[in-house]
Design an enzyme around this catalytic site. Structure first.
Site, PDB file in Angstrom:
ATOM      1  N   GLY A  36       0.762  -1.479   0.007  1.00  0.00           N
ATOM      2  CA  GLY A  36      -0.214  -0.326   0.189  1.00  0.00           C
ATOM      3  C   GLY A  36       0.854   0.871  -0.315  1.00  0.00           C
ATOM      4  N   GLU A  37       2.129   0.976   0.446  1.00  0.00           N
ATOM      5  CA  GLU A  37       2.842   2.560   0.468  1.00  0.00           C
ATOM      6  C   GLU A  37       3.237   2.991  -1.462  1.00  0.00           C
ATOM      7  OE1 GLU A  37       6.741   1.636   2.398  1.00  0.00           O
ATOM      8  OE2 GLU A  37       6.130   1.444   3.731  1.00  0.00           O
ATOM      9  N   LYS A 185     -32.647  26.870  11.558  1.00  0.00           N
ATOM     10  CA  LYS A 185     -33.491  26.020  11.587  1.00  0.00           C
ATOM     11  C   LYS A 185     -34.427  26.345  13.043  1.00  0.00           C
ATOM     12  CE  LYS A 185     -30.657  21.753  11.805  1.00  0.00           C
ATOM     13  NZ  LYS A 185     -29.199  20.945  12.359  1.00  0.00           N
TER      14      LYS A 185
END
Ligand code: R5P
Length: 291
Positions: A36-37, A185
């Site tokens: 994954g690097e 609101k």
């Protein structure tokens, strides 16, 4: 002439910058190792070059690409290493909200500052993050770019999703002579909360809701539903940065959005607002030193 280094994920913007700056572009070899690097290699010679690395920060692992590209430019003898990070990741964690948390935005800013001689980014969640950089950081506004788009669409009202985002909506509305408001609101009873524009009536009008980020689309969906309920003719869901997580666009369309519109800080099918000329202008501007 500067040399642009084309990172991943904002390729249309990089092309637009190359044109606006009459700059050459170096392609980059990207690889992901089995664990994954990330691996990057800038393919043009860099010695003595005025380098501009363009690497956006979404998805967040692109942060690694950005840091590696800045390191590569500095390591290989670039004269100057400017960093365009169109979408600055981790910018929303800009303070310690709870004990035990990091100030993630400051960590990111410091990491970029290590090899960049200056940084340019487009409207982070809050402008305060610029102070976290230890090199000059220039924040580019998307107001001109959105004003041009909203004008061609005949936008009557620019609406902020809350009071905190009203300044951004105002900056665009002012440029095109549109009305401005924000959603508020109101508690009707202990069970019922109503969300509606604070003071304007939107009946029969073309309304653009403008937020900094469209992430899951939840904020925009609620706003769109209310505007449709109050009789808006058309609702345009506009965001500076479009992350579009988990079917956000489909949800917006389902809520009644006529159009979804974001800038090219992150490539997507809805990135129709170009930030190239505003960023190019910022790159050409003289800098004041960081504090
Ligand atoms: C919030 O602080 C931001 O300004 C955006 O309103 C938010 O990130 C939008 O997220 P979502 O699309 O998931 O509602």
């Amino acid at each position: 002439m500067p040399l642009l280094v084309a990172g991943a994920g904002a390729e249309n913007l990089t092309a637009g910058l190359a044109k606006a700056l009459s700059a050459g572009t170096s392609q980059v070899e990207f690889k992901t190792f089995p664990d994954g690097e990330q691996y990057v290699r800038i393919l043009a010679p860099l010695k003595g070059e005025d380098v501009i690395v363009v690497q956006t920060g979404y998805p967040p692992e692109r942060m690694w690409k950005l840091l590696l590209l800045l390191e590569a430019a500095a390591e290989n003898g670039a004269d100057r290493v400017r960093c365009v990070v169109p979408y600055l990741p981790y910018a929303r964690q800009d303070r310690r909200f709870l004990d035990g948390e990091p100030v993630s935005a400051r960590l990111v800013a410091r990491a970029i500052s290590q090899n960049a001689t200056e940084c340019i980014t487009v409207e982070p969640h809050k402008a305060d993050v610029a102070a976290f950089f230890t090199v000059p950081c220039h924040l580019v506004s998307a107001a001109d770019a959105f004003a041009a788009e909203f004008k061609t669409r005949g936008v009557d009202v620019v609406l902020a999703p809350d009071a905190g985002a009203r300044d951004r909506a105002e900056a665009v509305a002012r440029r095109i002579g549109a009305q401005v408001d924000h959603l508020e609101k109101r508690r009707i009873s202990s069970e019922v909360v109503e969300v509606k524009p604070k003071s304007l009536s939107v009946g029969g009008k073309t309304v653009a809701i403008l937020d900094d980020i469209i992430s899951t689309g939840g904020t925009m969906v609620k706003a769109t539903e209310q505007l449709v309920r109050h009789g808006a003719k058309q609702v345009i869901c506009a965001g500076i940065h479009g992350l579009f997580i988990g079917g956000a666009v489909e949800k917006l369309r389902g809520a009644g959005a006529h159009e979804v519109l974001v800038t090219d800080t992150i490539d997507s099918a809805w990135s129709r607002v170009s930030m190239a000329s505003s960023i190019a202008e910022a790159l050409g501007r003289p800098r004041v030193p960081a504090r």
